[in-house]
Write a protein that holds these residues in place. Structure first.
Motif, mmCIF file in Angstrom:
data_model
loop_
_atom_site.group_PDB
_atom_site.id
_atom_site.type_symbol
_atom_site.label_atom_id
_atom_site.label_comp_id
_atom_site.label_asym_id
_atom_site.label_seq_id
_atom_site.Cartn_x
_atom_site.Cartn_y
_atom_site.Cartn_z
ATOM 1 N N ALA A 263 0.834 -1.213 0.000
ATOM 2 C CA ALA A 263 0.000 0.000 0.000
ATOM 3 C C ALA A 263 0.862 1.253 0.000
ATOM 4 O O ALA A 263 0.589 2.208 -0.740
ATOM 5 N N VAL A 264 1.922 1.250 0.794
ATOM 6 C CA VAL A 264 2.840 2.393 0.815
ATOM 7 C C VAL A 264 3.535 2.535 -0.536
ATOM 8 O O VAL A 264 3.651 3.643 -1.083
ATOM 9 N N LEU A 265 3.989 1.413 -1.094
ATOM 10 C CA LEU A 265 4.669 1.462 -2.396
ATOM 11 C C LEU A 265 3.729 1.938 -3.505
ATOM 12 O O LEU A 265 4.159 2.641 -4.418
ATOM 13 N N PHE A 266 2.448 1.546 -3.429
ATOM 14 C CA PHE A 266 1.485 1.981 -4.431
ATOM 15 C C PHE A 266 1.303 3.498 -4.391
ATOM 16 O O PHE A 266 1.263 4.158 -5.425
ATOM 17 N N VAL A 267 1.197 4.044 -3.197
ATOM 18 C CA VAL A 267 1.005 5.487 -3.050
ATOM 19 C C VAL A 267 2.240 6.250 -3.535
ATOM 20 O O VAL A 267 2.130 7.312 -4.146
ATOM 21 N N LEU A 268 3.410 5.708 -3.284
ATOM 22 C CA LEU A 268 4.656 6.391 -3.643
ATOM 23 C C LEU A 268 5.168 6.062 -5.050
ATOM 24 O O LEU A 268 6.196 6.609 -5.455
ATOM 25 N N ALA A 269 4.471 5.198 -5.779
ATOM 26 C CA ALA A 269 4.951 4.758 -7.089
ATOM 27 C C ALA A 269 5.018 5.925 -8.079
ATOM 28 O O ALA A 269 4.015 6.598 -8.316
ATOM 29 N N PRO A 270 6.201 6.169 -8.675
ATOM 30 C CA PRO A 270 6.325 7.283 -9.614
ATOM 31 C C PRO A 270 5.854 6.942 -11.031
ATOM 32 O O PRO A 270 5.624 7.836 -11.825
ATOM 33 N N THR A 271 5.722 5.648 -11.346
ATOM 34 C CA THR A 271 5.299 5.247 -12.692
ATOM 35 C C THR A 271 4.158 4.244 -12.602
ATOM 36 O O THR A 271 4.004 3.551 -11.594
ATOM 37 N N PRO A 272 3.372 4.115 -13.668
ATOM 38 C CA PRO A 272 2.289 3.132 -13.664
ATOM 39 C C PRO A 272 2.786 1.690 -13.533
ATOM 40 O O PRO A 272 2.112 0.860 -12.933
ATOM 41 N N ILE A 273 3.952 1.396 -14.071
ATOM 42 C CA ILE A 273 4.479 0.032 -13.979
ATOM 43 C C ILE A 273 4.790 -0.318 -12.529
ATOM 44 O O ILE A 273 4.487 -1.420 -12.067
ATOM 45 N N LEU A 274 5.371 0.604 -11.783
ATOM 46 C CA LEU A 274 5.651 0.348 -10.368
ATOM 47 C C LEU A 274 4.356 0.270 -9.556
ATOM 48 O O LEU A 274 4.267 -0.509 -8.603
ATOM 49 N N ALA A 275 3.354 1.059 -9.936
ATOM 50 C CA ALA A 275 2.054 0.960 -9.267
ATOM 51 C C ALA A 275 1.425 -0.408 -9.532
ATOM 52 O O ALA A 275 0.825 -1.012 -8.636
ATOM 53 N N CYS A 276 1.585 -0.924 -10.740
ATOM 54 C CA CYS A 276 1.078 -2.255 -11.085
ATOM 55 C C CYS A 276 1.804 -3.328 -10.269
ATOM 56 O O CYS A 276 1.187 -4.273 -9.768
ATOM 57 N N ALA A 277 3.115 -3.183 -10.115
ATOM 58 C CA ALA A 277 3.884 -4.136 -9.309
ATOM 59 C C ALA A 277 3.424 -4.102 -7.853
ATOM 60 O O ALA A 277 3.291 -5.140 -7.207
ATOM 61 N N ALA A 278 3.139 -2.916 -7.335
ATOM 62 C CA ALA A 278 2.645 -2.796 -5.962
ATOM 63 C C ALA A 278 1.268 -3.445 -5.828
ATOM 64 O O ALA A 278 0.971 -4.084 -4.817
ATOM 65 N N ALA A 279 0.422 -3.301 -6.849
ATOM 66 C CA ALA A 279 -0.898 -3.939 -6.825
ATOM 67 C C ALA A 279 -0.760 -5.457 -6.840
ATOM 68 O O ALA A 279 -1.522 -6.163 -6.181
ATOM 69 N N CYS A 280 0.214 -5.968 -7.569
ATOM 70 C CA CYS A 280 0.476 -7.415 -7.570
ATOM 71 C C CYS A 280 0.861 -7.886 -6.173
ATOM 72 O O CYS A 280 0.434 -8.946 -5.718
ATOM 73 N N CYS A 281 1.663 -7.091 -5.484
ATOM 74 C CA CYS A 281 2.043 -7.431 -4.113
ATOM 75 C C CYS A 281 0.826 -7.426 -3.199
ATOM 76 O O CYS A 281 0.747 -8.214 -2.257
ATOM 77 N N GLN A 282 -0.134 -6.565 -3.484
ATOM 78 C CA GLN A 282 -1.367 -6.532 -2.695
ATOM 79 C C GLN A 282 -2.127 -7.848 -2.848
ATOM 80 O O GLN A 282 -2.644 -8.381 -1.876
ATOM 81 N N TYR A 283 -2.181 -8.382 -4.070
ATOM 82 C CA TYR A 283 -2.822 -9.674 -4.292
ATOM 83 C C TYR A 283 -2.098 -10.780 -3.536
ATOM 84 O O TYR A 283 -2.721 -11.696 -3.010
ATOM 85 N N ILE A 284 -0.789 -10.710 -3.493
ATOM 86 C CA ILE A 284 -0.014 -11.714 -2.761
ATOM 87 C C ILE A 284 -0.389 -11.671 -1.278
ATOM 88 O O ILE A 284 -0.623 -12.710 -0.651
ATOM 89 N N GLY A 285 -0.453 -10.473 -0.709
ATOM 90 C CA GLY A 285 -0.841 -10.337 0.692
ATOM 91 C C GLY A 285 -2.241 -10.865 0.965
ATOM 92 O O GLY A 285 -2.485 -11.539 1.973
ATOM 93 N N MET A 286 -3.184 -10.571 0.073
ATOM 94 C CA MET A 286 -4.545 -11.069 0.252
ATOM 95 C C MET A 286 -4.593 -12.590 0.188
ATOM 96 O O MET A 286 -5.340 -13.231 0.928
ATOM 97 N N SER A 287 -3.779 -13.184 -0.667
ATOM 98 C CA SER A 287 -3.753 -14.637 -0.777
ATOM 99 C C SER A 287 -3.166 -15.272 0.478
ATOM 100 O O SER A 287 -3.621 -16.319 0.927
ATOM 101 N N PHE A 288 -2.136 -14.649 1.042
ATOM 102 C CA PHE A 288 -1.589 -15.159 2.295
ATOM 103 C C PHE A 288 -2.623 -15.075 3.412
ATOM 104 O O PHE A 288 -2.755 -15.989 4.227
#
Length: 100
Positions: free
Chosen positions: A59-84
């Motif tokens: 969530a912190v990385l998503f807010v601070l992401a300077p590019t859409p690709i990094l925001a997408c990577a942060a969103a992928c990490c969010q899915y990983i957390g939800m799965s755990f």
């Protein structure tokens, strides 16, 4: 269709695609932990803590992401957390509910 639209569509759908496969991957990790002798309580605690940490950091990385690709990577990490978290919940249910 312009290449930019295809690229944007791929970026938008990538986290969802990751979210589809994660339960299978995490379930196999959980099965290996159980086969190795871990109790359901230990699996629940580890996966819940890992899920909370992953979601907070992403969530912190998503807010601070300077590019859409990094925001997408942060969103992928969010899915990983939800799965755990989902796996920790499933382990808790199995502990309370007993064998089917």
């Amino acid at each position: 269709m312009p290449a930019a639209s295809l690229r944007t569509g791929a970026l938008i759908s990538f986290p969802g695609t990751i979210g589809i496969w994660l339960p299978f991957i995490i379930g196999s990790i959980e099965n290996r932990m159980r086969d190795g002798g871990a109790t359901l309580l230990a699996v629940r605690k580890r996966f819940s803590m890992l899920g909370t940490l992953t979601q907070a950091v992403s969530a912190v990385l998503f807010v601070l992401a300077p590019t859409p690709i990094l925001a997408c990577a942060a969103a992928c990490c969010q899915y990983i957390g939800m799965s755990f978290h989902g796996s920790g919940f499933s382990a808790n249910y199995l502990e309370v509910g007993g064998k089917d």
